[in-house]
Design a protein around this motif. Structure first.
Motif, mmCIF file in Angstrom:
data_model
loop_
_atom_site.group_PDB
_atom_site.id
_atom_site.type_symbol
_atom_site.label_atom_id
_atom_site.label_comp_id
_atom_site.label_asym_id
_atom_site.label_seq_id
_atom_site.Cartn_x
_atom_site.Cartn_y
_atom_site.Cartn_z
ATOM 1 N N ARG A 108 -3.613 -9.045 12.121
ATOM 2 C CA ARG A 108 -4.623 -10.020 12.548
ATOM 3 C C ARG A 108 -6.004 -9.654 11.993
ATOM 4 N N ALA A 109 -6.336 -8.364 12.018
ATOM 5 C CA ALA A 109 -7.630 -7.948 11.487
ATOM 6 C C ALA A 109 -7.725 -8.246 9.991
ATOM 7 N N LEU A 110 -6.649 -8.005 9.243
ATOM 8 C CA LEU A 110 -6.635 -8.299 7.815
ATOM 9 C C LEU A 110 -6.759 -9.802 7.567
ATOM 10 N N PHE A 111 -6.070 -10.588 8.385
ATOM 11 C CA PHE A 111 -6.143 -12.034 8.203
ATOM 12 C C PHE A 111 -7.553 -12.548 8.475
ATOM 13 N N GLU A 112 -8.163 -12.097 9.551
ATOM 14 C CA GLU A 112 -9.528 -12.539 9.877
ATOM 15 C C GLU A 112 -10.502 -12.109 8.774
ATOM 16 N N TYR A 113 -10.300 -10.932 8.233
ATOM 17 C CA TYR A 113 -11.122 -10.452 7.119
ATOM 18 C C TYR A 113 -10.923 -11.364 5.903
ATOM 19 N N VAL B 119 -9.990 -14.516 5.831
ATOM 20 C CA VAL B 119 -10.621 -15.813 6.079
ATOM 21 C C VAL B 119 -12.119 -15.733 5.828
ATOM 22 N N ARG B 120 -12.765 -14.672 6.337
ATOM 23 C CA ARG B 120 -14.212 -14.529 6.110
ATOM 24 C C ARG B 120 -14.516 -14.403 4.620
ATOM 25 N N ARG B 121 -13.716 -13.605 3.931
ATOM 26 C CA ARG B 121 -13.963 -13.388 2.512
ATOM 27 C C ARG B 121 -13.783 -14.676 1.717
#
Length: 339
Positions: free
Chosen positions: A100-105, A107-109
């Motif tokens: 989840r942390a990688l996915f949210e990162y 999306v932001r990127r």
């Protein structure tokens, strides 16, 4: 504790080796029948710059341990609203919030880059096939993605295919392909046919079924073809090609490619196979695929397994592959996130 995520520095040998170690560990669990991630390919690709695509790699750290890997593939000519994403968590650190942390990162990127959607793939079991963990698909759905294109991976295994079957298929295809001859090559496509190969490669996304996947056809000219070939060769890829030449015009009107990594000579991937529409119905696709298989195995006798993917609705190409002895291994889902 949320992981610390930052770009992979290609000059930091310890980070590169940690990323390769993670990819190897995940591969043993997720796709145990695949060869390990090729170190030559991975290291060389970190240093390549392409005119039509940019690649970004990011690593998730817990302390000094690399626990996750994110690969963003960013088209630079067509599909500039899209970003292809590969997200991998080390098996020992799954279900702890790293994904989840990688996915949210990601999306932001991707939003920072002005892109509108993410595209990623997961694998699923087929009846009677090897069991696959469906957690990837469940994660994609939970993150708000929708399935856009379903495909199936099939494998050709030299141990299970009767050579007489291929001989009969080649003979039948040759009988239909009167007025055409086959040309094969290793590495770059022959100069006299480069424009034809570029044109045929460019037709792939417009001809192949895409279902609901938002993807523009790529405009490929000779310069882009050569850049792509040189990139693959610099990463240690072995490339085998075959094409059908229309003898009346001298044009190459069908093409197919097999490619494998330097570190795993027993394995390869079946890449593009395409026949120009005016020349379809003459079994040219079957002819070039069978001829190229023989060509590749003659030059690389260790080659004994080839994997390929087809959209589940692409019945024509599936029928050719199954005639050749390719057998379904697993299903795949291409997911699309609108940001």
């Amino acid at each position: 504790m949320r992981p610390d995520i930052r770009p992979l520095d290609p000059t930091a040998d310890h980070a590169v080796e940690a990323a390769l170690s993670l990819l190897h560990a995940a591969g043993k669990v997720d796709t145990p029948d695949f060869p390990p991630a090729c170190p030559y390919d991975f290291r060389a690709s970190l240093r390549q710059e392409l005119s039509y695509r940019r690649r970004e790699r990011h690593l998730a750290h817990e302390g000094d341990t690399v626990v996750g890997y994110l690969h963003l593939d960013l088209p630079l000519r067509e599909n500039r609203d899209n970003a292809e994403v590969e997200l991998i968590v080390h098996p020992a650190y799954r279900r702890r919030g790293v994904g989840r942390a990688l996915f949210e990162y990601a999306v932001r990127r991707v939003r920072d880059l002005g892109r509108k959607r993410l595209i990623g793939a997961t694998a699923e079991s087929l009846p009677g096939g090897p069991v696959r963990d469906h957690a990837g698909g469940a994660f994609a759905a939970a993150m708000g993605a929708r399935p856009a294109l379903r495909d199936v991976r099939r494998r050709w295994d030299a141990a299970t295919v009767d050579p007489a079957v291929l001989a009969r298929l080649r003979s039948a295809a040759r009988a239909k392909a009167v007025g055409y001859r086959v040309v094969t090559w290793h590495g770059r496509a022959p100069e006299e046919y480069a424009a034809d190969v570029a044109y045929l490669n460019g037709r792939l996304n417009s001809d192949a079924p895409l279902e609901d996947l938002t993807w523009e056809a790529e405009r490929i000219d000779v310069a882009r073809l050569r850049e792509s070939e040189d990139s693959a060769l610099a990463r240690g890829m072995r490339i085998y090609g075959a094409g059908a030449v229309h003898e009346e015009t001298g044009r190459m009107v069908a093409v197919t490619t097999i490619a494998g990594q330097r570190s795993s000579p027993w394995h390869a991937w079946q890449w593009i196979t395409l026949v120009d529409p005016p020349h379809r119905g003459r079994r040219l696709g079957a002819l070039v695929k069978v001829e190229n298989l023989e060509h590749a195995r003659t030059l690389q006798p260790e080659l004994r397994a080839i994997d390929t993917w087809n959209a589940a609705v692409n019945r024509h190409m599936i029928s050719i592959n199954e005639e050749m002895g390719y057998r379904a291994v697993e299903a795949g889902v291409n997911w699309q996130w609108e940001l």
